[in-house]
Design a protein around this motif. Structure first.
Motif, PDB file in Angstrom:
ATOM      1  N   GLN A  94       1.532   0.517  10.081  1.00 40.23           N
ATOM      2  CA  GLN A  94       0.687   1.615  10.559  1.00 40.23           C
ATOM      3  C   GLN A  94       0.703   2.746   9.543  1.00 40.23           C
ATOM      4  OE1 GLN A  94       2.000   3.424  14.229  1.00 40.23           O
ATOM      5  NE2 GLN A  94      -0.048   4.138  14.716  1.00 40.23           N
ATOM      6  N   VAL A  95      -0.454   3.375   9.366  1.00 38.51           N
ATOM      7  CA  VAL A  95      -0.584   4.555   8.513  1.00 38.51           C
ATOM      8  C   VAL A  95      -1.142   5.670   9.393  1.00 38.51           C
ATOM      9  CG1 VAL A  95      -1.628   5.562   6.458  1.00 38.51           C
ATOM     10  CG2 VAL A  95      -1.077   3.111   6.509  1.00 38.51           C
ATOM     11  N   VAL A  96      -0.435   6.807   9.441  1.00 35.43           N
ATOM     12  CA  VAL A  96      -0.868   7.951  10.244  1.00 35.43           C
ATOM     13  C   VAL A  96      -0.967   9.161   9.322  1.00 35.43           C
ATOM     14  CG1 VAL A  96      -0.262   9.467  12.158  1.00 35.43           C
ATOM     15  CG2 VAL A  96       0.291   7.041  12.281  1.00 35.43           C
ATOM     16  N   GLU A  97      -2.050   9.905   9.450  1.00 32.33           N
ATOM     17  CA  GLU A  97      -2.233  11.108   8.651  1.00 32.33           C
ATOM     18  C   GLU A  97      -1.696  12.306   9.426  1.00 32.33           C
ATOM     19  OE1 GLU A  97      -6.059  13.384   7.040  1.00 32.33           O
ATOM     20  OE2 GLU A  97      -5.864  11.342   6.268  1.00 32.33           O
ATOM     21  N   THR A  98      -0.855  13.113   8.769  1.00 30.86           N
ATOM     22  CA  THR A  98      -0.327  14.317   9.404  1.00 30.86           C
ATOM     23  C   THR A  98      -1.414  15.379   9.468  1.00 30.86           C
ATOM     24  OG1 THR A  98       0.419  15.360   7.355  1.00 30.86           O
ATOM     25  CG2 THR A  98       1.967  13.846   8.443  1.00 30.86           C
ATOM     26  N   MET A  99      -1.135  16.462  10.182  1.00 33.40           N
ATOM     27  CA  MET A  99      -2.126  17.534  10.285  1.00 33.40           C
ATOM     28  C   MET A  99      -2.365  18.224   8.944  1.00 33.40           C
ATOM     29  SD  MET A  99      -0.101  20.303  12.526  1.00 33.40           S
ATOM     30  CE  MET A  99       0.825  21.612  11.771  1.00 33.40           C
ATOM     31  N   PHE A 100      -1.496  17.966   7.963  1.00 34.49           N
ATOM     32  CA  PHE A 100      -1.670  18.528   6.624  1.00 34.49           C
ATOM     33  C   PHE A 100      -2.398  17.558   5.698  1.00 34.49           C
ATOM     34  CE2 PHE A 100       2.251  20.403   8.367  1.00 34.49           C
ATOM     35  CZ  PHE A 100       1.820  21.712   8.442  1.00 34.49           C
ATOM     36  N   GLY A 101      -2.782  16.392   6.224  1.00 40.84           N
ATOM     37  CA  GLY A 101      -3.527  15.419   5.432  1.00 40.84           C
ATOM     38  C   GLY A 101      -2.669  14.440   4.665  1.00 40.84           C
ATOM     39  N   ASP A 102      -1.356  14.483   4.864  1.00 42.28           N
ATOM     40  CA  ASP A 102      -0.462  13.569   4.162  1.00 42.28           C
ATOM     41  C   ASP A 102      -0.215  12.327   5.027  1.00 42.28           C
ATOM     42  OD1 ASP A 102      -0.055  15.446   2.074  1.00 42.28           O
ATOM     43  OD2 ASP A 102       1.461  16.467   3.294  1.00 42.28           O
ATOM     44  N   PRO A 103      -0.218  11.145   4.404  1.00 46.22           N
ATOM     45  CA  PRO A 103       0.036   9.945   5.191  1.00 46.22           C
ATOM     46  C   PRO A 103       1.529   9.745   5.464  1.00 46.22           C
ATOM     47  CG  PRO A 103      -0.337   9.353   2.914  1.00 46.22           C
ATOM     48  CD  PRO A 103      -0.546  10.840   3.020  1.00 46.22           C
ATOM     49  N   THR A 104       1.838   9.237   6.640  1.00 47.86           N
ATOM     50  CA  THR A 104       3.183   8.745   6.936  1.00 47.86           C
ATOM     51  C   THR A 104       3.031   7.298   7.390  1.00 47.86           C
ATOM     52  OG1 THR A 104       3.185   9.487   9.236  1.00 47.86           O
ATOM     53  CG2 THR A 104       4.107  11.004   7.595  1.00 47.86           C
ATOM     54  N   TYR A 105       4.081   6.529   7.197  1.00 49.86           N
ATOM     55  CA  TYR A 105       3.980   5.090   7.374  1.00 49.86           C
ATOM     56  C   TYR A 105       5.007   4.576   8.372  1.00 49.86           C
ATOM     57  CZ  TYR A 105       1.424   5.675   3.028  1.00 49.86           C
ATOM     58  OH  TYR A 105       0.536   6.101   2.072  1.00 49.86           O
ATOM     59  N   THR A 106       4.634   3.513   9.078  1.00 45.43           N
ATOM     60  CA  THR A 106       5.567   2.729   9.874  1.00 45.43           C
ATOM     61  C   THR A 106       5.750   1.429   9.104  1.00 45.43           C
ATOM     62  OG1 THR A 106       4.794   3.681  11.954  1.00 45.43           O
ATOM     63  CG2 THR A 106       5.974   1.585  12.082  1.00 45.43           C
ATOM     64  N   VAL A 107       7.014   1.108   8.818  1.00 44.80           N
ATOM     65  CA  VAL A 107       7.320  -0.084   8.032  1.00 44.80           C
ATOM     66  C   VAL A 107       8.178  -1.014   8.877  1.00 44.80           C
ATOM     67  CG1 VAL A 107       8.349  -0.962   5.902  1.00 44.80           C
ATOM     68  CG2 VAL A 107       7.266   1.285   5.906  1.00 44.80           C
ATOM     69  N   SER A 108       7.761  -2.276   8.973  1.00 48.14           N
ATOM     70  CA  SER A 108       8.510  -3.273   9.729  1.00 48.14           C
ATOM     71  C   SER A 108       9.344  -4.128   8.787  1.00 48.14           C
ATOM     72  CB  SER A 108       7.563  -4.182  10.508  1.00 48.14           C
ATOM     73  OG  SER A 108       6.991  -3.477  11.571  1.00 48.14           O
ATOM     74  N   PHE A 109      10.581  -4.366   9.204  1.00 43.80           N
ATOM     75  CA  PHE A 109      11.520  -5.202   8.470  1.00 43.80           C
ATOM     76  C   PHE A 109      11.906  -6.379   9.362  1.00 43.80           C
ATOM     77  CE2 PHE A 109      11.949  -0.827   7.080  1.00 43.80           C
ATOM     78  CZ  PHE A 109      11.874  -0.934   5.705  1.00 43.80           C
ATOM     79  N   ASP A 110      12.657  -7.323   8.833  1.00 48.99           N
ATOM     80  CA  ASP A 110      13.093  -8.481   9.625  1.00 48.99           C
ATOM     81  C   ASP A 110      13.892  -8.052  10.853  1.00 48.99           C
ATOM     82  OD1 ASP A 110      11.863 -10.267   7.908  1.00 48.99           O
ATOM     83  OD2 ASP A 110      13.679 -10.619   6.726  1.00 48.99           O
ATOM     84  N   ASP A 111      14.697  -6.995  10.717  1.00 51.51           N
ATOM     85  CA  ASP A 111      15.600  -6.576  11.789  1.00 51.51           C
ATOM     86  C   ASP A 111      15.154  -5.328  12.549  1.00 51.51           C
ATOM     87  OD1 ASP A 111      17.281  -8.691  11.106  1.00 51.51           O
ATOM     88  OD2 ASP A 111      18.421  -7.477   9.690  1.00 51.51           O
ATOM     89  N   GLY A 112      13.923  -4.854  12.340  1.00 53.00           N
ATOM     90  CA  GLY A 112      13.468  -3.654  13.038  1.00 53.00           C
ATOM     91  C   GLY A 112      12.387  -2.944  12.261  1.00 53.00           C
ATOM     92  N   GLN A 113      12.247  -1.638  12.535  1.00 53.18           N
ATOM     93  CA  GLN A 113      11.226  -0.853  11.843  1.00 53.18           C
ATOM     94  C   GLN A 113      11.682   0.580  11.658  1.00 53.18           C
ATOM     95  OE1 GLN A 113       7.590  -0.885  14.096  1.00 53.18           O
ATOM     96  NE2 GLN A 113       8.314   0.605  15.583  1.00 53.18           N
ATOM     97  N   GLU A 114      11.063   1.253  10.702  1.00 52.24           N
ATOM     98  CA  GLU A 114      11.251   2.682  10.455  1.00 52.24           C
ATOM     99  C   GLU A 114       9.899   3.349  10.658  1.00 52.24           C
ATOM    100  OE1 GLU A 114      13.740   5.015   9.504  1.00 52.24           O
ATOM    101  OE2 GLU A 114      15.179   3.416   9.682  1.00 52.24           O
ATOM    102  N   VAL A 115       9.905   4.503  11.308  1.00 51.15           N
ATOM    103  CA  VAL A 115       8.680   5.242  11.611  1.00 51.15           C
ATOM    104  C   VAL A 115       8.714   6.581  10.887  1.00 51.15           C
ATOM    105  CG1 VAL A 115       7.327   6.267  13.479  1.00 51.15           C
ATOM    106  CG2 VAL A 115       8.575   4.135  13.874  1.00 51.15           C
ATOM    107  N   GLY A 116       7.556   7.052  10.457  1.00 50.84           N
ATOM    108  CA  GLY A 116       7.465   8.376   9.839  1.00 50.84           C
ATOM    109  C   GLY A 116       7.947   8.431   8.408  1.00 50.84           C
ATOM    110  N   ILE A 117       7.787   7.354   7.688  1.00 49.11           N
ATOM    111  CA  ILE A 117       8.226   7.284   6.296  1.00 49.11           C
ATOM    112  C   ILE A 117       7.193   7.975   5.406  1.00 49.11           C
ATOM    113  CG2 ILE A 117       8.799   5.733   4.392  1.00 49.11           C
ATOM    114  CD1 ILE A 117      10.736   5.541   6.712  1.00 49.11           C
ATOM    115  N   SER A 118       7.662   8.837   4.527  1.00 46.54           N
ATOM    116  CA  SER A 118       6.737   9.513   3.608  1.00 46.54           C
ATOM    117  C   SER A 118       6.477   8.632   2.387  1.00 46.54           C
ATOM    118  CB  SER A 118       7.294  10.862   3.177  1.00 46.54           C
ATOM    119  OG  SER A 118       8.476  10.691   2.426  1.00 46.54           O
TER     120      SER A 118
END
Length: 63
Positions: A27-51
């Motif tokens: 997933q790619v989400v744009e912040t209110m400042f126009g910068d993208p943050t990412y959700t990254v999935s791994f074999d054992d889980g995921q990280e949200v809000g990655i710059s």
């Protein structure tokens, strides 16, 4: 460098249990400042809000 959904990336975050691991952007989400943050999935889980500066494109042999 910006990334898109389904790109394979390496996470660089010393505070994450997934530091140095290869994952897929789900997933790619744009912040209110126009910068993208990412959700990254791994074999054992995921990280949200990655710059963008915490990600590096994975080499083809890492995928």
């Amino acid at each position: 460098m910006s990334f898109e959904k389904e790109d394979t990336v390496v996470l660089h975050d010393k505070h994450s249990e997934f530091d140095g691991e290869v994952g897929t952007i789900t997933q790619v989400v744009e912040t209110m400042f126009g910068d993208p943050t990412y959700t990254v999935s791994f074999d054992d889980g995921q990280e949200v809000g990655i710059s963008e500066d915490q990600l590096e494109a994975a080499d083809e042999d890492e995928e």
